[in-house]
Design a protein around this motif. Sequence first.
Motif, PDB file in Angstrom:
ATOM      1  N   CYS A  48       0.848  -1.180   0.000  1.00 26.25           N
ATOM      2  CA  CYS A  48       0.000   0.000   0.000  1.00 26.25           C
ATOM      3  C   CYS A  48       0.891   1.240   0.000  1.00 26.25           C
ATOM      4  CB  CYS A  48      -0.908   0.038   1.231  1.00 26.25           C
ATOM      5  SG  CYS A  48      -2.077  -1.341   1.327  1.00 26.25           S
ATOM      6  N   ILE A  49       0.311   2.400  -0.303  1.00 29.76           N
ATOM      7  CA  ILE A  49       1.038   3.660  -0.277  1.00 29.76           C
ATOM      8  C   ILE A  49       0.904   4.301   1.090  1.00 29.76           C
ATOM      9  CG2 ILE A  49       1.203   5.986  -1.239  1.00 29.76           C
ATOM     10  CD1 ILE A  49       2.112   3.794  -3.150  1.00 29.76           C
ATOM     11  N   GLY A  50       2.039   4.578   1.721  1.00 27.56           N
ATOM     12  CA  GLY A  50       2.042   5.250   3.007  1.00 27.56           C
ATOM     13  C   GLY A  50       2.523   6.684   2.889  1.00 27.56           C
ATOM     14  N   VAL A  51       2.290   7.460   3.936  1.00 32.79           N
ATOM     15  CA  VAL A  51       2.780   8.837   3.995  1.00 32.79           C
ATOM     16  C   VAL A  51       3.462   9.047   5.345  1.00 32.79           C
ATOM     17  CG1 VAL A  51       1.106   9.829   2.411  1.00 32.79           C
ATOM     18  CG2 VAL A  51       0.536   9.650   4.829  1.00 32.79           C
ATOM     19  N   ALA A  52       4.391   9.993   5.366  1.00 27.49           N
ATOM     20  CA  ALA A  52       5.089  10.357   6.597  1.00 27.49           C
ATOM     21  C   ALA A  52       5.418  11.839   6.526  1.00 27.49           C
ATOM     22  CB  ALA A  52       6.355   9.516   6.772  1.00 27.49           C
ATOM     23  N   PHE A  53       5.629  12.472   7.690  1.00 33.06           N
ATOM     24  CA  PHE A  53       5.843  13.908   7.747  1.00 33.06           C
ATOM     25  C   PHE A  53       7.112  14.240   8.520  1.00 33.06           C
ATOM     26  CE2 PHE A  53       1.292  13.202   7.335  1.00 33.06           C
ATOM     27  CZ  PHE A  53       0.965  14.030   6.276  1.00 33.06           C
ATOM     28  N   ALA A  54       7.722  15.378   8.161  1.00 32.36           N
ATOM     29  CA  ALA A  54       8.939  15.831   8.825  1.00 32.36           C
ATOM     30  C   ALA A  54       9.020  17.348   8.745  1.00 32.36           C
ATOM     31  CB  ALA A  54      10.171  15.199   8.180  1.00 32.36           C
ATOM     32  N   THR A  55       9.892  17.915   9.571  1.00 30.85           N
ATOM     33  CA  THR A  55      10.117  19.363   9.544  1.00 30.85           C
ATOM     34  C   THR A  55      11.340  19.728   8.708  1.00 30.85           C
ATOM     35  OG1 THR A  55      11.387  19.198  11.607  1.00 30.85           O
ATOM     36  CG2 THR A  55       9.033  19.695  11.796  1.00 30.85           C
ATOM     37  N   LYS A  56      12.101  18.719   8.259  1.00 31.19           N
ATOM     38  CA  LYS A  56      13.243  18.938   7.373  1.00 31.19           C
ATOM     39  C   LYS A  56      13.174  17.940   6.221  1.00 31.19           C
ATOM     40  CE  LYS A  56      16.456  18.213  10.377  1.00 31.19           C
ATOM     41  NZ  LYS A  56      17.827  18.089  10.968  1.00 31.19           N
ATOM     42  N   ALA A  57      13.715  18.328   5.081  1.00 27.36           N
ATOM     43  CA  ALA A  57      13.663  17.450   3.910  1.00 27.36           C
ATOM     44  C   ALA A  57      14.367  16.126   4.166  1.00 27.36           C
ATOM     45  CB  ALA A  57      14.274  18.153   2.706  1.00 27.36           C
ATOM     46  N   LYS A  65      -0.547   7.159  10.801  1.00 25.72           N
ATOM     47  CA  LYS A  65      -1.064   5.911  11.361  1.00 25.72           C
ATOM     48  C   LYS A  65      -1.777   5.053  10.316  1.00 25.72           C
ATOM     49  CE  LYS A  65      -1.617   7.690  16.071  1.00 25.72           C
ATOM     50  NZ  LYS A  65      -2.567   7.971  17.177  1.00 25.72           N
ATOM     51  N   THR A  66      -2.278   5.687   9.261  1.00 31.17           N
ATOM     52  CA  THR A  66      -2.979   4.945   8.224  1.00 31.17           C
ATOM     53  C   THR A  66      -2.307   5.195   6.877  1.00 31.17           C
ATOM     54  OG1 THR A  66      -4.528   6.767   7.862  1.00 31.17           O
ATOM     55  CG2 THR A  66      -5.171   5.069   9.444  1.00 31.17           C
ATOM     56  N   PRO A  67      -2.381   4.251   5.951  1.00 27.38           N
ATOM     57  CA  PRO A  67      -1.835   4.485   4.608  1.00 27.38           C
ATOM     58  C   PRO A  67      -2.710   5.464   3.836  1.00 27.38           C
ATOM     59  CG  PRO A  67      -2.931   2.359   4.701  1.00 27.38           C
ATOM     60  CD  PRO A  67      -2.936   2.894   6.101  1.00 27.38           C
ATOM     61  N   LEU A  68      -2.187   5.979   2.743  1.00 24.45           N
ATOM     62  CA  LEU A  68      -2.956   6.873   1.878  1.00 24.45           C
ATOM     63  C   LEU A  68      -3.852   6.084   0.934  1.00 24.45           C
ATOM     64  CD1 LEU A  68      -3.622   9.573   0.456  1.00 24.45           C
ATOM     65  CD2 LEU A  68      -1.540   9.243  -0.900  1.00 24.45           C
ATOM     66  N   ARG A 131      -2.888   5.641 -11.471  1.00 20.05           N
ATOM     67  CA  ARG A 131      -3.987   6.356 -10.827  1.00 20.05           C
ATOM     68  C   ARG A 131      -3.469   7.663 -10.234  1.00 20.05           C
ATOM     69  NH1 ARG A 131      -8.375   2.204  -9.300  1.00 20.05           N
ATOM     70  NH2 ARG A 131      -9.406   3.982  -8.336  1.00 20.05           N
ATOM     71  N   MET A 132      -4.403   8.547  -9.889  1.00 20.43           N
ATOM     72  CA  MET A 132      -4.037   9.799  -9.234  1.00 20.43           C
ATOM     73  C   MET A 132      -5.127  10.208  -8.253  1.00 20.43           C
ATOM     74  SD  MET A 132      -2.734  13.437 -10.845  1.00 20.43           S
ATOM     75  CE  MET A 132      -4.282  13.961 -11.580  1.00 20.43           C
ATOM     76  N   VAL A 133      -4.703  10.797  -7.131  1.00 24.61           N
ATOM     77  CA  VAL A 133      -5.636  11.262  -6.122  1.00 24.61           C
ATOM     78  C   VAL A 133      -5.145  12.612  -5.589  1.00 24.61           C
ATOM     79  CG1 VAL A 133      -4.450  10.056  -4.212  1.00 24.61           C
ATOM     80  CG2 VAL A 133      -6.887  10.621  -4.009  1.00 24.61           C
ATOM     81  N   ARG A 134      -6.093  13.497  -5.294  1.00 19.73           N
ATOM     82  CA  ARG A 134      -5.734  14.780  -4.694  1.00 19.73           C
ATOM     83  C   ARG A 134      -5.680  14.621  -3.178  1.00 19.73           C
ATOM     84  NH1 ARG A 134      -8.542  20.835  -5.363  1.00 19.73           N
ATOM     85  NH2 ARG A 134      -7.006  21.906  -4.044  1.00 19.73           N
ATOM     86  N   VAL A 135      -4.635  15.163  -2.578  1.00 18.73           N
ATOM     87  CA  VAL A 135      -4.359  14.945  -1.159  1.00 18.73           C
ATOM     88  C   VAL A 135      -4.444  16.253  -0.390  1.00 18.73           C
ATOM     89  CG1 VAL A 135      -2.569  14.254   0.493  1.00 18.73           C
ATOM     90  CG2 VAL A 135      -2.907  12.948  -1.599  1.00 18.73           C
ATOM     91  N   GLN A 136      -5.016  16.178   0.790  1.00 20.05           N
ATOM     92  CA  GLN A 136      -4.984  17.284   1.737  1.00 20.05           C
ATOM     93  C   GLN A 136      -4.220  16.799   2.960  1.00 20.05           C
ATOM     94  OE1 GLN A 136      -8.709  18.390   3.525  1.00 20.05           O
ATOM     95  NE2 GLN A 136      -7.997  20.396   4.167  1.00 20.05           N
ATOM     96  N   ALA A 137      -2.969  17.226   3.099  1.00 17.38           N
ATOM     97  CA  ALA A 137      -2.145  16.770   4.218  1.00 17.38           C
ATOM     98  C   ALA A 137      -2.614  17.428   5.509  1.00 17.38           C
ATOM     99  CB  ALA A 137      -0.683  17.102   3.968  1.00 17.38           C
ATOM    100  N   ALA A 138      -2.836  16.629   6.543  1.00 16.50           N
ATOM    101  CA  ALA A 138      -3.266  17.166   7.832  1.00 16.50           C
ATOM    102  C   ALA A 138      -2.129  17.933   8.489  1.00 16.50           C
ATOM    103  CB  ALA A 138      -3.737  16.022   8.734  1.00 16.50           C
ATOM    104  N   ALA A 143      -2.730  11.606  10.261  1.00 15.88           N
ATOM    105  CA  ALA A 143      -3.754  11.340   9.263  1.00 15.88           C
ATOM    106  C   ALA A 143      -3.463  12.092   7.981  1.00 15.88           C
ATOM    107  CB  ALA A 143      -5.129  11.741   9.798  1.00 15.88           C
ATOM    108  N   VAL A 144      -4.061  11.624   6.919  1.00 17.90           N
ATOM    109  CA  VAL A 144      -3.999  12.328   5.645  1.00 17.90           C
ATOM    110  C   VAL A 144      -5.371  12.182   4.991  1.00 17.90           C
ATOM    111  CG1 VAL A 144      -3.163  10.339   4.329  1.00 17.90           C
ATOM    112  CG2 VAL A 144      -2.711  12.653   3.509  1.00 17.90           C
ATOM    113  N   LYS A 145      -5.872  13.265   4.408  1.00 18.00           N
ATOM    114  CA  LYS A 145      -7.200  13.265   3.799  1.00 18.00           C
ATOM    115  C   LYS A 145      -7.077  13.397   2.285  1.00 18.00           C
ATOM    116  CE  LYS A 145      -9.346  15.446   7.845  1.00 18.00           C
ATOM    117  NZ  LYS A 145     -10.152  16.596   8.331  1.00 18.00           N
ATOM    118  N   ILE A 146      -8.132  13.046   1.591  1.00 13.19           N
ATOM    119  CA  ILE A 146      -8.148  13.191   0.139  1.00 13.19           C
ATOM    120  C   ILE A 146      -9.341  14.048  -0.259  1.00 13.19           C
ATOM    121  CG2 ILE A 146      -7.010  10.967  -0.224  1.00 13.19           C
ATOM    122  CD1 ILE A 146      -9.730   9.841  -1.095  1.00 13.19           C
ATOM    123  N   TRP A 147      -9.227  14.668  -1.434  1.00 14.65           N
ATOM    124  CA  TRP A 147     -10.328  15.409  -2.036  1.00 14.65           C
ATOM    125  C   TRP A 147     -10.938  14.497  -3.105  1.00 14.65           C
ATOM    126  CZ3 TRP A 147     -11.429  20.678  -0.904  1.00 14.65           C
ATOM    127  CH2 TRP A 147     -10.515  21.309  -0.060  1.00 14.65           C
TER     128      TRP A 147
END
Length: 273
Positions: A48-57, A65-68, A131-138, A143-147
Amino acid sequence: MNADPVWSKQSTSTSHPAVWAPSAIKVSTGKYMLTYAAQRKDSSYLRCIGVAFATKATGPYTPAKTPLSCVNGRYGAPDVMAGAASNDSVIDATPRFLTVNGSRGLYVTYKTQHSVGTKGQPGFHYYSTIRMVRVQAASNATAVKIWGASHILTTRPDNIEENPVMVQRGNTFTLFTSLGGYTLCSYHTEYRTSTHPWSWPSTSHRLSFPANTNTCGQGDADVYYSPRAKAYRIFWSGRPGGAGKSHPFYLYSGELGFFSGVPKVTGVDARKS
Protein backbone atom coordinates in the motif's frame (compact mmCIF):
# COMPACT_ATOMS: atom_id res chain seq x y z
CA MET A 1 11.68 7.34 8.94
CA ASN A 2 11.88 7.25 12.71
CA ALA A 3 9.40 4.37 13.02
CA ASP A 4 7.80 1.61 11.01
CA PRO A 5 4.20 2.09 9.81
CA VAL A 6 1.95 0.03 12.07
CA TRP A 7 0.09 -1.49 9.10
CA SER A 8 3.19 -2.85 7.38
CA LYS A 9 5.16 -6.08 7.59
CA GLN A 10 8.83 -5.48 8.27
CA SER A 11 11.61 -7.35 6.51
CA THR A 12 15.33 -7.65 7.13
CA SER A 13 15.95 -9.09 3.66
CA THR A 14 18.11 -6.89 1.44
CA SER A 15 16.75 -8.65 -1.66
CA HIS A 16 13.12 -8.02 -0.68
CA PRO A 17 12.97 -4.86 1.47
CA ALA A 18 9.76 -3.84 3.19
CA VAL A 19 9.75 -0.22 1.96
CA TRP A 20 10.07 0.84 -1.69
CA ALA A 21 10.02 3.95 -3.86
CA PRO A 22 10.18 6.95 -1.48
CA SER A 23 9.42 10.44 -2.78
CA ALA A 24 9.44 13.64 -0.71
CA ILE A 25 7.89 17.07 -1.28
CA LYS A 26 7.68 20.35 0.67
CA VAL A 27 4.00 20.92 1.44
CA SER A 28 4.24 24.10 3.53
CA THR A 29 6.70 26.17 5.53
CA GLY A 30 8.70 23.79 7.70
CA LYS A 31 6.68 20.75 6.64
CA TYR A 32 7.64 17.94 4.27
CA MET A 33 5.64 14.91 3.18
CA LEU A 34 7.12 11.56 2.18
CA THR A 35 5.24 8.94 0.16
CA TYR A 36 6.41 5.33 -0.04
CA ALA A 37 5.18 1.80 -0.68
CA ALA A 38 5.27 -0.71 2.18
CA GLN A 39 4.40 -4.37 2.43
CA ARG A 40 1.04 -5.14 4.02
CA LYS A 41 0.92 -7.08 7.28
CA ASP A 42 -1.56 -9.54 5.83
CA SER A 43 0.40 -10.40 2.68
CA SER A 44 3.75 -11.74 1.56
CA TYR A 45 3.90 -9.40 -1.45
CA LEU A 46 1.01 -6.89 -1.61
CA ARG A 47 1.79 -3.23 -0.81
CA CYS A 48 0.00 0.00 0.00
CA ILE A 49 1.04 3.66 -0.28
CA GLY A 50 2.04 5.25 3.01
CA VAL A 51 2.78 8.84 4.00
CA ALA A 52 5.09 10.36 6.60
CA PHE A 53 5.84 13.91 7.75
CA ALA A 54 8.94 15.83 8.83
CA THR A 55 10.12 19.36 9.54
CA LYS A 56 13.24 18.94 7.37
CA ALA A 57 13.66 17.45 3.91
CA THR A 58 16.20 14.95 5.25
CA GLY A 59 13.87 13.84 8.06
CA PRO A 60 13.43 12.03 10.27
CA TYR A 61 9.91 11.37 8.97
CA THR A 62 7.12 10.18 11.25
CA PRO A 63 4.74 7.80 9.46
CA ALA A 64 1.01 8.51 9.54
CA LYS A 65 -1.06 5.91 11.36
CA THR A 66 -2.98 4.95 8.22
CA PRO A 67 -1.84 4.48 4.61
CA LEU A 68 -2.96 6.87 1.88
CA SER A 69 -4.01 4.34 -0.77
CA CYS A 70 -4.83 0.67 -0.29
CA VAL A 71 -7.21 -1.75 -2.01
CA ASN A 72 -10.67 -1.63 -0.39
CA GLY A 73 -9.41 1.02 2.04
CA ARG A 74 -7.53 -1.50 4.15
CA TYR A 75 -6.00 -0.22 7.40
CA GLY A 76 -8.13 2.92 7.19
CA ALA A 77 -6.73 4.25 3.89
CA PRO A 78 -8.93 7.15 2.71
CA ASP A 79 -8.25 6.30 -0.95
CA VAL A 80 -10.19 3.03 -1.28
CA MET A 81 -9.26 2.69 -4.99
CA ALA A 82 -12.72 1.87 -6.31
CA GLY A 83 -12.58 -0.73 -9.06
CA ALA A 84 -9.11 -2.03 -8.17
CA ALA A 85 -8.57 -5.79 -8.15
CA SER A 86 -8.32 -7.44 -4.72
CA ASN A 87 -4.84 -8.73 -5.59
CA ASP A 88 -3.51 -5.34 -6.72
CA SER A 89 -0.24 -4.14 -5.26
CA VAL A 90 0.11 -0.36 -4.97
CA ILE A 91 3.53 1.29 -5.42
CA ASP A 92 5.51 4.14 -7.03
CA ALA A 93 3.76 7.18 -5.54
CA THR A 94 5.00 10.61 -6.63
CA PRO A 95 3.50 13.80 -5.11
CA ARG A 96 3.35 17.02 -7.17
CA PHE A 97 1.61 20.38 -6.90
CA LEU A 98 -0.64 21.04 -9.90
CA THR A 99 -2.95 23.90 -10.83
CA VAL A 100 -6.26 22.56 -12.13
CA ASN A 101 -9.07 24.90 -13.16
CA GLY A 102 -7.25 27.75 -11.43
CA SER A 103 -6.89 25.89 -8.11
CA ARG A 104 -3.47 24.76 -6.87
CA GLY A 105 -3.45 21.44 -5.07
CA LEU A 106 -1.30 18.51 -4.03
CA TYR A 107 -1.75 15.39 -6.16
CA VAL A 108 -0.23 11.91 -5.88
CA THR A 109 0.21 9.62 -8.88
CA TYR A 110 0.87 5.92 -8.35
CA LYS A 111 0.70 2.48 -9.94
CA THR A 112 -1.44 -0.60 -9.31
CA GLN A 113 -0.42 -4.02 -10.59
CA HIS A 114 -1.46 -7.65 -10.45
CA SER A 115 -0.43 -10.76 -12.33
CA VAL A 116 -2.66 -12.80 -14.63
CA GLY A 117 -2.03 -16.53 -15.02
CA THR A 118 0.82 -18.65 -13.68
CA LYS A 119 4.36 -17.32 -13.88
CA GLY A 120 6.48 -19.29 -16.30
CA GLN A 121 3.43 -20.60 -18.13
CA PRO A 122 2.03 -19.46 -21.51
CA GLY A 123 -0.27 -16.46 -21.24
CA PHE A 124 1.23 -15.13 -18.02
CA HIS A 125 1.32 -11.31 -17.94
CA TYR A 126 0.90 -8.26 -15.73
CA TYR A 127 -2.05 -5.88 -15.64
CA SER A 128 -1.20 -2.37 -14.45
CA THR A 129 -2.88 1.00 -14.11
CA ILE A 130 -1.75 4.51 -13.27
CA ARG A 131 -3.99 6.36 -10.83
CA MET A 132 -4.04 9.80 -9.23
CA VAL A 133 -5.64 11.26 -6.12
CA ARG A 134 -5.73 14.78 -4.69
CA VAL A 135 -4.36 14.94 -1.16
CA GLN A 136 -4.98 17.28 1.74
CA ALA A 137 -2.14 16.77 4.22
CA ALA A 138 -3.27 17.17 7.83
CA SER A 139 -1.45 19.53 10.19
CA ASN A 140 -0.06 16.59 12.14
CA ALA A 141 1.47 13.22 11.35
CA THR A 142 -1.51 11.06 12.31
CA ALA A 143 -3.75 11.34 9.26
CA VAL A 144 -4.00 12.33 5.65
CA LYS A 145 -7.20 13.26 3.80
CA ILE A 146 -8.15 13.19 0.14
CA TRP A 147 -10.33 15.41 -2.04
CA GLY A 148 -12.83 13.32 -3.96
CA ALA A 149 -11.61 9.93 -5.10
CA SER A 150 -8.70 8.54 -7.07
CA HIS A 151 -9.11 8.08 -10.81
CA ILE A 152 -7.48 5.72 -13.30
CA LEU A 153 -5.37 7.74 -15.76
CA THR A 154 -4.01 4.89 -17.90
CA THR A 155 -4.54 1.14 -18.22
CA ARG A 156 -1.91 -1.31 -19.49
CA PRO A 157 -3.63 -4.74 -19.66
CA ASP A 158 -0.61 -6.70 -20.88
CA ASN A 159 2.53 -5.05 -19.50
CA ILE A 160 4.08 -3.22 -16.57
CA GLU A 161 3.61 0.56 -16.61
CA GLU A 162 4.96 2.26 -13.50
CA ASN A 163 6.76 5.21 -11.91
CA PRO A 164 4.26 7.95 -12.95
CA VAL A 165 5.59 11.53 -12.84
CA MET A 166 3.42 14.52 -13.73
CA VAL A 167 4.88 17.76 -15.16
CA GLN A 168 2.79 20.89 -15.77
CA ARG A 169 3.71 23.59 -18.30
CA GLY A 170 1.02 26.24 -18.34
CA ASN A 171 -2.20 24.48 -19.31
CA THR A 172 -0.39 21.42 -20.66
CA PHE A 173 0.35 18.32 -18.58
CA THR A 174 2.92 15.65 -19.42
CA LEU A 175 2.76 12.23 -17.77
CA PHE A 176 6.03 10.29 -17.78
CA THR A 177 5.94 6.56 -17.02
CA SER A 178 8.34 3.60 -17.20
CA LEU A 179 7.46 0.55 -19.27
CA GLY A 180 8.56 -3.07 -18.89
CA GLY A 181 10.69 -4.92 -16.35
CA TYR A 182 13.19 -2.71 -14.52
CA THR A 183 15.92 -5.39 -14.67
CA LEU A 184 15.84 -5.51 -18.48
CA CYS A 185 17.71 -3.37 -21.00
CA SER A 186 14.35 -2.81 -22.74
CA TYR A 187 13.09 -0.87 -19.71
CA HIS A 188 12.41 2.67 -20.90
CA THR A 189 10.52 5.93 -20.34
CA GLU A 190 7.35 6.90 -22.21
CA TYR A 191 5.18 10.01 -22.13
CA ARG A 192 1.68 11.29 -22.82
CA THR A 193 0.38 14.85 -23.04
CA SER A 194 -3.01 16.27 -22.09
CA THR A 195 -4.71 19.58 -21.35
CA HIS A 196 -6.43 18.07 -18.31
CA PRO A 197 -4.71 15.87 -15.69
CA TRP A 198 -7.68 13.51 -15.28
CA SER A 199 -7.99 12.60 -18.98
CA TRP A 200 -5.22 10.96 -21.02
CA PRO A 201 -4.81 9.35 -24.46
CA SER A 202 -4.52 5.58 -24.47
CA THR A 203 -1.38 5.74 -26.62
CA SER A 204 2.00 6.71 -25.18
CA HIS A 205 5.26 7.58 -26.95
CA ARG A 206 8.82 6.56 -26.18
CA LEU A 207 10.96 9.37 -24.78
CA SER A 208 13.86 10.24 -27.07
CA PHE A 209 17.40 10.12 -25.65
CA PRO A 210 20.59 11.18 -27.46
CA ALA A 211 22.09 8.46 -29.65
CA ASN A 212 25.15 8.11 -27.41
CA THR A 213 23.12 7.38 -24.25
CA ASN A 214 24.75 4.02 -23.64
CA THR A 215 22.76 2.74 -20.68
CA CYS A 216 21.08 -0.63 -20.28
CA GLY A 217 17.59 0.61 -19.45
CA GLN A 218 16.30 4.18 -19.44
CA GLY A 219 13.45 3.97 -16.95
CA ASP A 220 12.68 5.13 -13.40
CA ALA A 221 12.75 8.66 -14.78
CA ASP A 222 11.96 11.74 -12.71
CA VAL A 223 11.67 15.24 -14.22
CA TYR A 224 12.02 18.55 -12.38
CA TYR A 225 12.15 22.17 -13.44
CA SER A 226 15.16 24.13 -12.20
CA PRO A 227 14.25 27.81 -11.70
CA ARG A 228 17.93 28.69 -11.38
CA ALA A 229 18.90 27.03 -14.66
CA LYS A 230 15.52 27.86 -16.24
CA ALA A 231 15.51 24.36 -17.67
CA TYR A 232 14.17 20.87 -17.00
CA ARG A 233 16.40 18.17 -15.54
CA ILE A 234 15.79 14.44 -15.89
CA PHE A 235 17.11 11.65 -13.66
CA TRP A 236 16.90 7.95 -14.52
CA SER A 237 18.47 4.59 -13.70
CA GLY A 238 20.60 2.50 -16.02
CA ARG A 239 23.49 0.08 -16.17
CA PRO A 240 26.40 0.89 -18.48
CA GLY A 241 27.58 -2.69 -18.84
CA GLY A 242 24.36 -4.52 -19.62
CA ALA A 243 21.76 -6.61 -17.82
CA GLY A 244 22.50 -8.97 -14.96
CA LYS A 245 23.63 -8.76 -11.36
CA SER A 246 27.26 -8.27 -12.40
CA HIS A 247 26.36 -4.84 -13.79
CA PRO A 248 25.28 -2.41 -11.05
CA PHE A 249 22.65 0.32 -11.42
CA TYR A 250 23.72 3.95 -11.62
CA LEU A 251 21.77 7.18 -11.29
CA TYR A 252 22.02 9.29 -14.45
CA SER A 253 21.05 12.90 -15.07
CA GLY A 254 20.64 15.12 -18.08
CA GLU A 255 18.78 18.00 -19.68
CA LEU A 256 15.26 17.74 -21.09
CA GLY A 257 13.55 20.15 -23.45
CA PHE A 258 10.08 20.52 -24.95
CA PHE A 259 9.88 21.05 -28.71
CA SER A 260 6.40 21.93 -29.96
CA GLY A 261 5.17 20.18 -26.83
CA VAL A 262 7.24 17.04 -27.41
CA PRO A 263 9.74 16.22 -24.62
CA LYS A 264 13.23 15.10 -25.62
CA VAL A 265 16.39 14.49 -23.65
CA THR A 266 18.89 16.92 -25.17
CA GLY A 267 22.00 16.13 -23.16
CA VAL A 268 23.37 13.51 -20.79
CA ASP A 269 25.79 14.35 -18.00
CA ALA A 270 29.04 12.41 -17.86
CA ARG A 271 28.90 9.57 -15.34
CA LYS A 272 31.23 9.95 -12.37
CA SER A 273 32.40 6.78 -10.64
